[in-house]
Design a protein around this motif. Structure first.
Motif, PDB file in Angstrom:
ATOM      1  N   VAL A 221       0.122   6.060 -12.805  1.00 14.00           N
ATOM      2  CA  VAL A 221       0.279   5.161 -13.955  1.00 14.00           C
ATOM      3  C   VAL A 221      -0.966   5.191 -14.833  1.00 14.00           C
ATOM      4  O   VAL A 221      -0.888   5.361 -16.051  1.00 14.00           O
ATOM      5  N   GLN A 222      -2.147   5.054 -14.207  1.00 10.84           N
ATOM      6  CA  GLN A 222      -3.376   4.902 -14.978  1.00 10.84           C
ATOM      7  C   GLN A 222      -3.917   6.232 -15.491  1.00 10.84           C
ATOM      8  O   GLN A 222      -4.518   6.290 -16.553  1.00 10.84           O
TER       9      GLN A 222
ATOM     10  N   LYS B  73       6.004   3.049 -15.243  1.00 17.90           N
ATOM     11  CA  LYS B  73       5.864   2.365 -13.960  1.00 17.90           C
ATOM     12  C   LYS B  73       7.104   2.473 -13.085  1.00 17.90           C
ATOM     13  O   LYS B  73       7.001   2.669 -11.876  1.00 17.90           O
TER      14      LYS B  73
ATOM     15  N   MET C 163       0.587   3.757  -6.581  1.00 19.56           N
ATOM     16  CA  MET C 163       1.028   3.852  -7.977  1.00 19.56           C
ATOM     17  C   MET C 163      -0.129   4.007  -8.955  1.00 19.56           C
ATOM     18  O   MET C 163       0.072   4.447 -10.091  1.00 19.56           O
ATOM     19  N   GLU C 164      -1.330   3.621  -8.522  1.00 20.07           N
ATOM     20  CA  GLU C 164      -2.456   3.487  -9.453  1.00 20.07           C
ATOM     21  C   GLU C 164      -2.719   4.751 -10.293  1.00 20.07           C
ATOM     22  O   GLU C 164      -2.747   4.697 -11.523  1.00 20.07           O
TER      23      GLU C 164
ATOM     24  N   VAL D 282       7.324   5.765 -11.320  1.00 16.17           N
ATOM     25  CA  VAL D 282       6.259   5.908 -10.328  1.00 16.17           C
ATOM     26  C   VAL D 282       6.562   5.043  -9.109  1.00 16.17           C
ATOM     27  O   VAL D 282       6.337   5.454  -7.970  1.00 16.17           O
ATOM     28  N   ARG D 283       7.101   3.848  -9.362  1.00 14.81           N
ATOM     29  CA  ARG D 283       7.402   2.952  -8.251  1.00 14.81           C
ATOM     30  C   ARG D 283       8.399   3.612  -7.290  1.00 14.81           C
ATOM     31  O   ARG D 283       8.209   3.610  -6.077  1.00 14.81           O
TER      32      ARG D 283
ATOM     33  N   GLU E 175       0.676  -0.594  -4.714  1.00 12.70           N
ATOM     34  CA  GLU E 175      -0.167  -0.499  -5.911  1.00 12.70           C
ATOM     35  C   GLU E 175      -1.202   0.621  -5.772  1.00 12.70           C
ATOM     36  O   GLU E 175      -1.525   1.306  -6.745  1.00 12.70           O
TER      37      GLU E 175
END
Ligand SMILES: Nc1ncnc2c1ncn2[C@@H]1O[C@H](COP(=O)(O)OP(=O)(O)O)[C@@H](O)[C@H]1O
Ligand SMILES: [Mg+2]
Lengths: 314, 260
Positions: free
Chosen positions: B123-124, B130, B119-120, B133-134, B116
């Motif tokens: 994504v954000q 998602k 990925m933060e 990005v994952r 996370e």
């Protein structure tokens, strides 16, 4: 494990010693037991307590409606307090001097006056501002409302409790935000995140660990403070009880009905608070504290085992 | 636009950077150039302004005078004619997306798992889907040797593992430039190697890097240039092997004799 695999090490002998005696615990225990027995005896033999009346009114419609009103008031006032508290905390921490001093002034005023005075104030608001109207400031008006129709006793109670709560919550939220390491904000900025996003995604979730315990206390305190609304003629739990005992003079049994309901709700809230704290404790320590159920199960199964073996990780 | 002045393959150009904290004159006229693909190592005694300079490069600190460009763009300002205009928060944030930074104390998000954390930002900040990005985050964590720690929270990872997650987190934004502020100084000695290995791989892959470090071995092997800073100024600069073997300046000699 550090043992070598060839030789089975001999387990050293466990110390067997006479444990320290605690005579003080036995004496105080005996005193507490006697007092408790006297209390129980009084509860069941004193005719003034009148358990028949208690049973009769515990689930009575008026009482239950009062209970619902108390819960509504608690939830709405706390929601106002939390939202207002977050906004005020962000204002106080903002770089804009107008915003931070406005927030400071608000907190200063609402924490500086008793909430009961504020409640009565909102109840009598008509005397201060007369009617509310929409129009040009200092000029022509288009629509006018009678303030008493806008500010019902329910609204007065919500305003009194909620606005006051916001002042207290803002200090709690602010302490939570300040508890989060500055490096968190810097790392987020370095990733290209913007202020509000950093607040929402990084800082507030971590601040929650500091914010939730006192917020739980505030909620429990709010549940009981709503009883002040009875003084502005709003029928919540206490007022519902009062209305009944003013008619039948069974004051004590009805106060007990009301108290037992407060205790029940407070207990439920405490349990909820416990699980919320666990949820926001994620990632903070290697092991979450056990839930009461887990602890009970463990204590039952490992009652006489040495403490080390109880320290397993969940 | 006149803010695109130093063209060519310069990734960072610093011209006469000064920085004050109150009355403390921390940076006293820094001139530096980092070309694309270069690994510049910065050494110097504690308090000499190395961190402050690094933080100026991505505008975590505002410079008080001088000019600073990253990839041809003025950092934190826009120039029209003679006048400088401060960039808005949104524009500064956009600039920072291209500059990765790794901190001495890792600064991972403790309430998010390793995956996370990585990925933060994509994504954000960039609003990427998602799923994609994952995939990328998992391959980055794999690249830094942490494919088995993706679900772990930072508190469950060793310092070395945390720092490698932090590197993966910065790389997830696909930066053009990576800044490292003493990335191994907070680590137990036996954990330093893994982090330096990851950085070496990154350098071999052609990443432009500015690395504040006390790891002279790393500077010698991986660095293309070495800068010695003292009291807010660049005292000596050159090829790492030369500076380390044959420092010209007295202060460099003194410093190296203490750390080597
Ligand atoms: N935010 C700040 N406010 C005031 N002084 C600072 C701040 N950051 C750094 N300094 C001071 O600036 C000087 C340089 O610090 P720094 O750049 O961290 O040095 P280095 O990274 O080389 O050890 C030190 O004297 C430090 O105390
Ligand atoms: Mg430093």
């Amino acid at each position: 494990m550090t043992q070598t695999d060839t030789v089975e090490p001999v387990r050293p002998e466990t110390i067997r010693a006479v444990p320290v005696r605690h005579p003080g615990r036995w004496v105080s225990g005996a005193i507490v037991l006697v007092l408790a027995a006297m209390l129980v005896h009084m509860l069941f033999t004193n005719p003034n307590l009148d358990w028949g009346t208690f049973r009769q009114y515990f689930f009575q419609g008026g009482i239950l409606r009062g209970l619902v009103a108390t819960l509504e008031l608690t939830v709405i006032a706390m929601a106002m307090g939390i939202v207002g508290g977050v906004v005020l905390a962000l204002m106080r921490l903002s770089a804009n001097p107008m915003l931070s001093s406005a927030a400071w002034l608000y907190i200063w005023f609402f924490r500086g006056t008793p909430v009961l005075v504020q409640l009565i104030f909102w109840f009598n608001i008509k005397a201060l501002i007369g009617d509310v109207s929409i129009g040009v400031p200092f000029g022509q008006t288009f629509i006018t409302w009678d303030v008493n129709s806008l500010v019902t006793t329910f609204i007065a109670a919500i305003l009194g409790l909620g606005l006051n709560e916001a002042a207290y919550m803002s200090e709690i939220v602010r302490a939570g935000i300040l508890s989060v390491d500055e490096g968190q904000t810097e790392a987020s900025q370095a990733l290209g995140m913007r202020r509000l996003k950093i607040m929402r995604r990084v800082v507030l979730p971590q601040a929650m660990r500091v914010i939730i315990p006192p917020t739980g206390n505030e909620t429990i305190s709010m549940l009981k403070t709503t009883s002040l609304a009875s003084t502005v003629a709003f029928t919540e739990l206490l007022k519902a009880g009062e209305d009944i005992f003013n008619a039948n003079y069974k004051t004590i049994p009805l106060l007990i009905v009301v108290s037992v309901w407060y205790i029940i709700i407070t207990s439920i809230l405490s349990v909820g608070q416990y699980y919320l704290e666990r949820r926001y404790g994620r990632g903070s320590s290697r092991a979450l504290p056990p839930t009461p159920l887990q602890r009970l199960r463990r204590n039952l199964t490992t009652f006489h085992v040495k403490p080390q073996t109880v320290l397993e990780r969940s | 636009m006149t803010d695109n002045v130093p063209a060519g393959d310069l990734m960072v150009k610093a011209e006469g950077i000064h920085k004050f904290f109150g009355r403390l004159h921390v940076l006293r006229g820094i001139d530096l150039e980092v070309t694309s693909g270069e690994v510049m190592c910065v050494i110097g005694p504690s308090g000499s302004g190395k961190s402050t300079f690094l933080r100026c490069v991505n505008h975590l600190e505002k410079i008080d005078s001088g000019r600073l460009w990253v990839d041809g763009h003025l950092v934190g300002y826009r120039q029209r004619g003679e006048k400088l205009y401060e960039l808005r928060e949104r524009e500064v944030a956009a600039q920072r997306q291209d500059i990765g930074m790794v901190f001495q104390r890792f600064n991972l998000f403790p309430h998010m798992t390793a995956l996370e954390n990585v990925m933060e930002a994509p994504v954000q900040v960039r609003g990427e889907p998602k799923a994609a990005v994952r995939e990328r985050a998992m391959s980055l964590l794999d690249q830094v040797g942490l494919s088995d720690k993706m679900a772990g929270y930072p508190s469950q990872l060793s310092g070395g593992q945390q720092q490698r997650v932090a590197i993966a987190r910065a790389l997830a934004m696909e930066p053009k430039l990576m800044l490292f502020d003493e990335p191994t100084s907070a680590l137990d000695p036996e954990l330093v190697g893994d982090v330096l290995d990851v950085m070496r791989q990154l350098a071999l892959g052609g990443m432009t890097m500015v690395v504040v470090t006390h790891e002279m071995g790393f500077a010698r092997e991986v660095g293309d240039s070495l800068v010695f800073m003292d009291e807010g100024a660049v005292v000596e600069q050159g090829h790492p092997r030369e500076v380390l073997a044959d420092p010209r300046h007295r202060r460099t000699q003194d410093f190296l004799s203490k750390v080597l």
